[in-house]
Write an enzyme that holds these catalytic residues in place. Structure first.
Site, PDB file in Angstrom:
ATOM      1  N   ASP A   1       0.857  -1.206   0.000  1.00  0.00           N
ATOM      2  CA  ASP A   1       0.000   0.000   0.000  1.00  0.00           C
ATOM      3  C   ASP A   1       0.886   1.246   0.000  1.00  0.00           C
ATOM      4  O   ASP A   1       1.697   1.441   0.911  1.00  0.00           O
ATOM      5  CB  ASP A   1      -0.903  -0.039   1.241  1.00  0.00           C
ATOM      6  CG  ASP A   1      -1.969   1.041   1.236  1.00  0.00           C
ATOM      7  OD1 ASP A   1      -3.138   0.730   1.499  1.00  0.00           O
ATOM      8  OD2 ASP A   1      -1.626   2.219   0.980  1.00  0.00           O
TER       9      ASP A   1
ATOM     10  N   ASP B   1      -3.969   2.290  -5.128  1.00  0.00           N
ATOM     11  CA  ASP B   1      -2.623   2.252  -4.536  1.00  0.00           C
ATOM     12  C   ASP B   1      -2.334   1.002  -3.718  1.00  0.00           C
ATOM     13  O   ASP B   1      -1.400   1.001  -2.928  1.00  0.00           O
ATOM     14  CB  ASP B   1      -2.375   3.516  -3.702  1.00  0.00           C
ATOM     15  CG  ASP B   1      -2.877   3.403  -2.284  1.00  0.00           C
ATOM     16  OD1 ASP B   1      -3.910   2.736  -2.073  1.00  0.00           O
ATOM     17  OD2 ASP B   1      -2.237   3.962  -1.381  1.00  0.00           O
ATOM     18  N   GLU B   2      -3.119  -0.059  -3.893  1.00  0.00           N
ATOM     19  CA  GLU B   2      -2.801  -1.273  -3.116  1.00  0.00           C
ATOM     20  C   GLU B   2      -3.020  -2.541  -3.911  1.00  0.00           C
ATOM     21  O   GLU B   2      -3.907  -2.624  -4.760  1.00  0.00           O
ATOM     22  CB  GLU B   2      -3.584  -1.317  -1.794  1.00  0.00           C
ATOM     23  CG  GLU B   2      -5.045  -1.217  -2.011  1.00  0.00           C
ATOM     24  CD  GLU B   2      -5.906  -1.429  -0.777  1.00  0.00           C
ATOM     25  OE1 GLU B   2      -5.493  -2.100   0.182  1.00  0.00           O
ATOM     26  OE2 GLU B   2      -7.037  -0.933  -0.817  1.00  0.00           O
TER      27      GLU B   2
HETATM   28  P1  TTP Z   1      -5.124   5.324   1.109  1.00  0.00           P
HETATM   29  O1  TTP Z   1      -4.140   4.216   0.818  1.00  0.00           O
HETATM   30  O2  TTP Z   1      -6.237   5.029   2.050  1.00  0.00           O
HETATM   31  O3  TTP Z   1      -4.367   6.548   1.734  1.00  0.00           O
HETATM   32  P2  TTP Z   1      -2.951   7.133   1.407  1.00  0.00           P
HETATM   33  O4  TTP Z   1      -2.197   6.285   0.436  1.00  0.00           O
HETATM   34  O5  TTP Z   1      -3.104   8.563   1.005  1.00  0.00           O
HETATM   35  O6  TTP Z   1      -2.242   7.091   2.825  1.00  0.00           O
HETATM   36  P3  TTP Z   1      -1.671   5.839   3.631  1.00  0.00           P
HETATM   37  O7  TTP Z   1      -0.213   6.105   3.784  1.00  0.00           O
HETATM   38  O8  TTP Z   1      -2.386   5.858   4.945  1.00  0.00           O
HETATM   39  O9  TTP Z   1      -1.950   4.603   2.820  1.00  0.00           O
HETATM   40  O10 TTP Z   1      -5.744   5.855  -0.240  1.00  0.00           O
HETATM   41  C1  TTP Z   1      -5.017   5.944  -1.463  1.00  0.00           C
HETATM   42  C2  TTP Z   1      -5.402   7.183  -2.242  1.00  0.00           C
HETATM   43  O11 TTP Z   1      -6.808   7.171  -2.500  1.00  0.00           O
HETATM   44  C3  TTP Z   1      -5.119   8.466  -1.493  1.00  0.00           C
HETATM   45  O12 TTP Z   1      -3.785   8.927  -1.660  1.00  0.00           O
HETATM   46  C4  TTP Z   1      -6.148   9.392  -2.051  1.00  0.00           C
HETATM   47  C5  TTP Z   1      -7.325   8.508  -2.418  1.00  0.00           C
HETATM   48  N1  TTP Z   1      -8.400   8.611  -1.391  1.00  0.00           N
HETATM   49  C6  TTP Z   1      -9.391   9.572  -1.570  1.00  0.00           C
HETATM   50  O13 TTP Z   1      -9.396  10.287  -2.569  1.00  0.00           O
HETATM   51  N2  TTP Z   1     -10.369   9.674  -0.616  1.00  0.00           N
HETATM   52  C7  TTP Z   1     -10.394   8.913   0.520  1.00  0.00           C
HETATM   53  O14 TTP Z   1     -11.283   9.053   1.376  1.00  0.00           O
HETATM   54  C8  TTP Z   1      -9.360   7.928   0.689  1.00  0.00           C
HETATM   55  C9  TTP Z   1      -9.337   7.071   1.915  1.00  0.00           C
HETATM   56  C10 TTP Z   1      -8.391   7.822  -0.283  1.00  0.00           C
HETATM   57 MG    MG Z   2      -2.070   4.173   0.669  1.00  0.00          MG
END
Ligand code: TTP
Ligand code: MG
Length: 362
Positions: A9, A107-108
């Site tokens: 992720d 992103d995962e």
């Molecule tokens: P996430 O993997 O949940 O968050 P992140 O990568 O920004 O942070 P983390 O280090 O905690 O993993 O989500 C991936 C992308 O999806 C994030 O960069 C932006 C988008 N996203 C939104 O647009 N709205 C949301 O509510 C969430 C949770 C994510």
């Molecule tokens: Mg992320």
């Protein structure tokens, strides 16, 4: 048989791409989302970097609150083309480590590396190598978790963010999970948290010693799955998916073209029931519902509605479909086919659709 499953992720994904492209932002709080308009902006935070998280800013928070907490932050509108490109590059690298690859959001992804590793030392080496490759060629960091099940690998990838590596051996599962809040379990959200809390269950340790039959007695079907997850017995495989899903739709053609209201409504019910089973099974939430109506002569119309929040609610879906159908209910033409599509999908509250604009414009 040993199973090594990785959950990968990206860290603060959208914000990391912006910081990569503007190194001046490196040590500043960076918030991606709607325009804050000096605190009067509507809409929400899409994500923010770890500097901004120190101010208590989080994804999906109203942008006005983020601004209150950190007016000096750098506020940027999202650039989805750039994020999609970075995502594609990262996924290609992850995929090169195993053909058992499943992307689950922008992103995962999961990979099963059981065939290429025999020991945990080899697993760790592979994980470091994967992080390095992504960093060298895409310029952003990723956190990776490894366990013998997908659900624990996912919990593990979140454990040492950013740029973390966490391996949970089967005999360590209990110790690893016990102190964690129950919402760490994939499938337990804010709503079910209350329910569990009312029964005195707060951390996973409160759940872990409950025997299977009691879990089923107390929590039904989901009790079974949760028991499997917390005991490391969740056997779900890494599904080989070409691309992660952007929408799910079902259509039905009538045996004979019709304008019988009851017949049409019961077809809607039937389709929604099927879609609802699917979203429950895969733990998917949707924001947009689209109705498709095809009249005799192949004249086709589609009408959509987007909700302000992701949902799995069947009643809501039926009401929206009926609302969208209003426009056609007095139509004299006979209907040949009806279809329903749900899109703007997310898993728990996370966006898994490529077009994320709706998140920012809410
Ligand atoms: P996430 O993997 O949940 O968050 P992140 O990568 O920004 O942070 P983390 O280090 O905690 O993993 O989500 C991936 C992308 O999806 C994030 O960069 C932006 C988008 N996203 C939104 O647009 N709205 C949301 O509510 C969430 C949770 C994510
Ligand atoms: Mg992320």
């Amino acid at each position: 048989m040993k199973r090594f499953i990785l959950h990968c992720d990206l860290d603060a994904f959208f914000a990391s791409v912006e910081v990569r492209d503007n190194p001046n932002y490196q040590n500043s709080p960076v918030i991606i989302g709607a325009d804050p308009k000096d605190g009067k902006g509507r809409g929400v935070v899409s994500t923010c970097n770890y500097e901004a998280r120190k101010f208590g800013i989080r994804s999906a928070m109203p942008i006005s609150i983020a601004y209150q907490r950190c007016p000096q932050g750098i506020y940027l509108r999202p650039n989805f083309n750039k994020y999609n490109q970075a995502s594609n590059e990262v996924m290609k690298i992850i995929k090169s480590f195993s053909s058992k690859f499943q992307q689950v959001s922008i992103d995962e992804a999961y990979i099963d590396i059981s065939e290429s590793c025999d020991t945990f030392d080899e697993v760790q080496e592979l994980m470091l190598n994967l992080q390095q490759k992504i960093h060298d060629s895409v310029g952003i960091t990723i956190s990776i978790g490894c366990a013998s099940s997908k659900s624990i690998a996912k919990i593990a990838s979140d454990f040492k963010k950013p740029n973390g590596i966490t391996i949970v051996r089967s005999e360590e599962i209990k110790e690893f999970l016990s102190p964690m809040d129950i919402t760490r379990i994939p499938g337990i959200g804010k709503k079910s948290k209350k329910y569990y809390n009312n029964q005195g269950i707060r951390v996973i340790g409160d759940l872990i010693n409950i025997p299977l039959h009691k879990m089923v007695q107390k929590f039904g079907k989901s009790g079974n799955l949760i028991w499997e997850i917390v005991n490391g017995l969740d056997k779900r495989e890494v599904k080989n998916s070409k691309e992660y899903r952007k929408s799910i739709s079902k259509e039905r053609t009538f045996y004979k073209d019709t304008n019988d209201f009851q017949e049409i409504i019961s077809k809607f019910d039937e389709i929604i029931e099927k879609l609802h089973n699917k979203v429950k099974q895969d733990n998917i939430y949707f924001k947009t519902i689209t109705l498709k109506i095809r009249f005799e002569g192949f004249i086709t119309y589609t009408r959509s509605k987007t909700l302000p929040y992701p949902t799995q609610d069947k009643e809501k879906a039926i009401n929206i479909i009926l609302e969208l159908y209003q426009e056609f209910s007095k139509d004299k033409r006979k209907i040949r086919l009806v279809g329903i599509k749900i899109s703007n999908l997310s898993s728990r509250s996370k966006v898994i659709q490529k077009d994320l604009l709706s998140y920012v414009n809410d």
